[in-house]
Design a protein around this motif. Structure first.
Motif, short mmCIF file in Angstrom:
data_model
loop_
_atom_site.label_atom_id
_atom_site.label_comp_id
_atom_site.label_asym_id
_atom_site.label_seq_id
_atom_site.Cartn_x
_atom_site.Cartn_y
_atom_site.Cartn_z
N SER A 125 0.82 -1.22 0.00
CA SER A 125 0.00 0.00 0.00
C SER A 125 0.85 1.26 0.00
N GLU A 126 2.09 1.17 0.51
CA GLU A 126 2.99 2.33 0.54
C GLU A 126 3.79 2.48 -0.74
N GLY B 104 1.78 0.39 -6.06
CA GLY B 104 0.95 -0.63 -5.43
C GLY B 104 1.47 -2.03 -5.71
N GLU B 105 2.69 -2.11 -6.25
CA GLU B 105 3.29 -3.40 -6.59
C GLU B 105 4.73 -3.46 -6.10
N ASP C 286 11.67 -8.48 -3.49
CA ASP C 286 11.78 -7.28 -2.64
C ASP C 286 10.87 -7.40 -1.42
N LEU C 287 9.67 -7.93 -1.65
CA LEU C 287 8.74 -8.13 -0.54
C LEU C 287 9.31 -9.14 0.45
N LEU C 288 9.91 -10.19 -0.07
CA LEU C 288 10.54 -11.21 0.76
C LEU C 288 11.64 -10.60 1.62
N ARG C 289 12.48 -9.78 1.01
CA ARG C 289 13.58 -9.12 1.72
C ARG C 289 13.02 -8.15 2.77
N GLU C 290 12.00 -7.39 2.42
CA GLU C 290 11.42 -6.42 3.36
C GLU C 290 10.82 -7.11 4.58
N HIS D 247 -9.65 -4.19 -3.31
CA HIS D 247 -10.18 -4.75 -2.06
C HIS D 247 -9.10 -4.72 -0.97
N GLY D 248 -7.85 -5.05 -1.33
CA GLY D 248 -6.75 -5.00 -0.36
C GLY D 248 -6.55 -3.60 0.18
N ARG D 249 -6.66 -2.61 -0.71
CA ARG D 249 -6.55 -1.20 -0.26
C ARG D 249 -7.67 -0.85 0.71
#
Length: 161
Positions: free
Chosen positions: A57-58, A62-63, A68-72, A112-114
């Motif tokens: 969301s930040e 929105g992607e 990168d998500l795994l690392r974060e 919906h996630g937002r």
């Protein structure tokens, strides 16, 4: 056997060090449970789902690439994969092939996630403030950031984070 590993002696924690360590663990685990309970109660989200939705969301687009998500998040790949499958079934995120990495995926937050995170955030932040932030002085907040800034790089250098 005493506190030795091979030929290397590992000293026990002093009473003060033991109290600091156990207090940190208790605080950390208790806050994590409180966050999970509050999110589940108020928004039917797990703490892990919220943790995934926040960076998406930040993100300006929105992607995020899944790597990168795994690392974060600092999670294991299998945990992230399982969570994303669950969230995709609940229409909070979508996955698509990466345009730059043939083996990678891009994870995106859905409308919906937002909506879900927008509804969840106010009560979540209210709980974080009431249970944690409002209990700490500015000096204590600064000290906590300083501690994290010292310990987290060390964990990474030890390949533990």
């Amino acid at each position: 056997m005493d506190s030795t590993t091979g030929t290397r002696h590992t000293p026990w924690l002093s009473d003060t060090e033991d109290r600091v360590w156990r207090s940190f663990l208790t605080l950390s685990r208790s806050m994590e449970r409180a966050v999970d309970r509050q999110l589940q109660r108020d928004s039917k989200l797990s703490g892990s789902e919220y943790e995934v939705l926040v960076p998406l969301s930040e993100s300006d687009s929105g992607e995020l690439p899944s790597r990168d998500l795994l690392r974060e998040l600092g999670w294991e790949r299998s945990r992230l994969s399982h969570m994303l499958s669950r969230m995709e079934r609940r229409d909070m995120i979508c996955r698509s092939p990466s345009p730059t990495d043939a083996r990678g995926l891009v994870v995106g937050i859905t409308e919906h996630g937002r909506e879900v995170i927008a509804r969840a955030a106010p009560a979540h932040l209210e709980m974080v403030r009431a249970a944690f932030m409002d209990r700490l002085s500015e000096e204590e907040q600064t000290a906590l950031v300083s501690i994290a800034d010292k310990v987290l790089p060390r964990l990474r250098s030890m390949d533990l984070a």
